[in-house]
Design a protein around this motif. Structure first.
Motif, mmCIF file in Angstrom:
data_model
loop_
_atom_site.group_PDB
_atom_site.id
_atom_site.type_symbol
_atom_site.label_atom_id
_atom_site.label_comp_id
_atom_site.label_asym_id
_atom_site.label_seq_id
_atom_site.Cartn_x
_atom_site.Cartn_y
_atom_site.Cartn_z
ATOM 1 N N LEU A 172 3.385 2.626 2.724
ATOM 2 C CA LEU A 172 2.824 2.445 3.848
ATOM 3 C C LEU A 172 2.904 1.156 4.567
ATOM 4 C CD1 LEU A 172 -0.536 4.223 2.972
ATOM 5 C CD2 LEU A 172 1.251 5.244 4.218
ATOM 6 N N HIS A 223 0.814 5.732 -0.318
ATOM 7 C CA HIS A 223 0.317 6.965 -0.407
ATOM 8 C C HIS A 223 1.212 7.931 -1.197
ATOM 9 C CE1 HIS A 223 -0.788 11.037 1.920
ATOM 10 N NE2 HIS A 223 -1.557 10.725 0.956
ATOM 11 N N GLN A 224 0.357 8.439 -2.204
ATOM 12 C CA GLN A 224 0.977 9.438 -3.119
ATOM 13 C C GLN A 224 0.582 10.821 -2.575
ATOM 14 O OE1 GLN A 224 0.121 9.288 -7.278
ATOM 15 N NE2 GLN A 224 2.282 9.745 -7.951
ATOM 16 N N ASN A 225 1.952 11.606 -2.004
ATOM 17 C CA ASN A 225 1.632 12.926 -1.735
ATOM 18 C C ASN A 225 1.195 13.948 -2.773
ATOM 19 O OD1 ASN A 225 4.297 13.683 -2.788
ATOM 20 N ND2 ASN A 225 5.150 13.352 -0.760
ATOM 21 N N ASP A 255 -3.959 13.493 5.775
ATOM 22 C CA ASP A 255 -4.101 12.105 4.766
ATOM 23 C C ASP A 255 -4.483 12.310 3.543
ATOM 24 O OD1 ASP A 255 -5.641 10.695 8.110
ATOM 25 O OD2 ASP A 255 -3.181 10.955 7.232
ATOM 26 N N ILE A 261 -7.967 3.712 7.889
ATOM 27 C CA ILE A 261 -7.542 5.102 8.434
ATOM 28 C C ILE A 261 -8.466 5.323 9.323
ATOM 29 C CG2 ILE A 261 -6.671 7.352 7.951
ATOM 30 C CD1 ILE A 261 -6.609 6.390 4.793
ATOM 31 N N TRP A 282 1.065 -1.104 -0.032
ATOM 32 C CA TRP A 282 0.025 0.109 0.253
ATOM 33 C C TRP A 282 0.861 1.329 0.019
ATOM 34 C CZ3 TRP A 282 -5.047 0.584 -0.561
ATOM 35 C CH2 TRP A 282 -5.985 -0.751 -0.294
ATOM 36 N N THR A 323 -8.522 8.346 -4.305
ATOM 37 C CA THR A 323 -8.235 9.891 -3.912
ATOM 38 C C THR A 323 -9.157 10.097 -2.664
ATOM 39 O OG1 THR A 323 -7.982 10.213 -6.327
ATOM 40 C CG2 THR A 323 -8.415 11.998 -4.839
ATOM 41 N N SER A 350 -9.007 10.550 10.834
ATOM 42 C CA SER A 350 -8.369 10.985 9.568
ATOM 43 C C SER A 350 -7.996 12.460 9.993
ATOM 44 C CB SER A 350 -9.018 10.930 8.358
ATOM 45 O OG SER A 350 -10.640 11.316 8.485
ATOM 46 N N TYR A 390 -4.283 6.781 -2.803
ATOM 47 C CA TYR A 390 -3.744 5.688 -2.203
ATOM 48 C C TYR A 390 -3.762 4.580 -2.984
ATOM 49 C CZ TYR A 390 -3.924 8.130 2.434
ATOM 50 O OH TYR A 390 -3.711 8.872 3.534
#
Lengths: 113, 110
Positions: free
Chosen positions: B46, B36-38, B81, B74, B34, B105, B77, B85
């Motif tokens: 993750l 997370h794209q910032n 966050d 999550i 998994w 998203t 939140s 994902y």
């Protein structure tokens, strides 16, 4: 921590130019990968390499080539850039076996005008 | 090839809410991650979770490999966050690289 470094965060090129995207990893990983990311399509594999001078095509290799002359460096080459190659390019590396963690660089946003 | 489907495609939450993201895959796998794209495009690892359950702070993940799905939870939140994902897998029988779903998203508002 594993570090995967892509040489440029942003790049603007003209149609027809030859473009090099460089990726370097510092953990002596055997496997390295190039993906492109487009809205609505997610990440798609372009090429990967499992050793120096070894390469395999991914799902969308057309219009691209790669070079891996040293273990730590994997280059993606656009022989003649076209506007449909405007995208986000992400490099990744992984130690040996496919059940290991794959690590990504920060990405290069390429615009071809 | 293997299909990786994530749901929901979009999720809007108020700060403090809990959420569950799902990843279904069509073949047996021996690698599932998994990410997370910032907002700057960086993919942040993750979890590496081909099976079982892991927790890291407010995030936890469970993969039921025999039923071919994984869940990312999550809790409480926060606005940080927000982002996309991704679930990604490597097929057990063939394949070498991670194959990605199209992502979820998440937007968290204060």
């Amino acid at each position: 921590d594993v570090k995967v470094t892509q040489s440029s965060r942003y790049l603007v090129k003209r149609t027809g130019e030859k473009v090099f995207l460089e990726c370097v990893q510092d953990m002596d990983h055997e496997n390295m990968f190039w993906y492109r990311q487009d809205p609505g399509l997610g990440l798609r594999l372009i090429y990967f390499s499992y050793d120096v001078k070894m390469k395999e095509k991914g799902d969308i290799p057309e219009g691209y080539s790669v070079s891996r002359e040293k273990k730590e460096r994997f280059s993606l080459i656009l022989e003649s850039a076209s506007t449909n190659q405007t995208s986000m390019y992400l490099c990744a590396s992984r130690q040996g076996a496919k059940w290991n963690i794959q690590y990504f660089g920060a990405g290069t946003r390429l615009s071809v005008l | 090839g293997i299909q990786v489907e994530q749901s929901p495609p979009d999720l809007i939450l108020q700060e403090g809410a809990n959420s569950t993201l799902r990843c279904n895959f069509s073949d047996s796998v021996n690698n599932l991650q998994w990410f997370h794209q910032n907002p700057w495009g960086q993919l942040i690892n993750l979890f590496y979770i081909p099976s079982g359950t892991k927790q890291n702070g407010r995030l936890s993940a469970t993969t039921v490999a025999t039923e071919r799905y994984s869940l990312l939870y999550i809790s409480s939140s926060q606005t940080t966050d927000s982002g996309v994902y991704f679930c990604a897998v490597v097929r057990n029988q063939a394949g070498t690289a991670l194959i990605f779903g199209k992502g979820t998203t998440l937007s968290v508002s204060s």
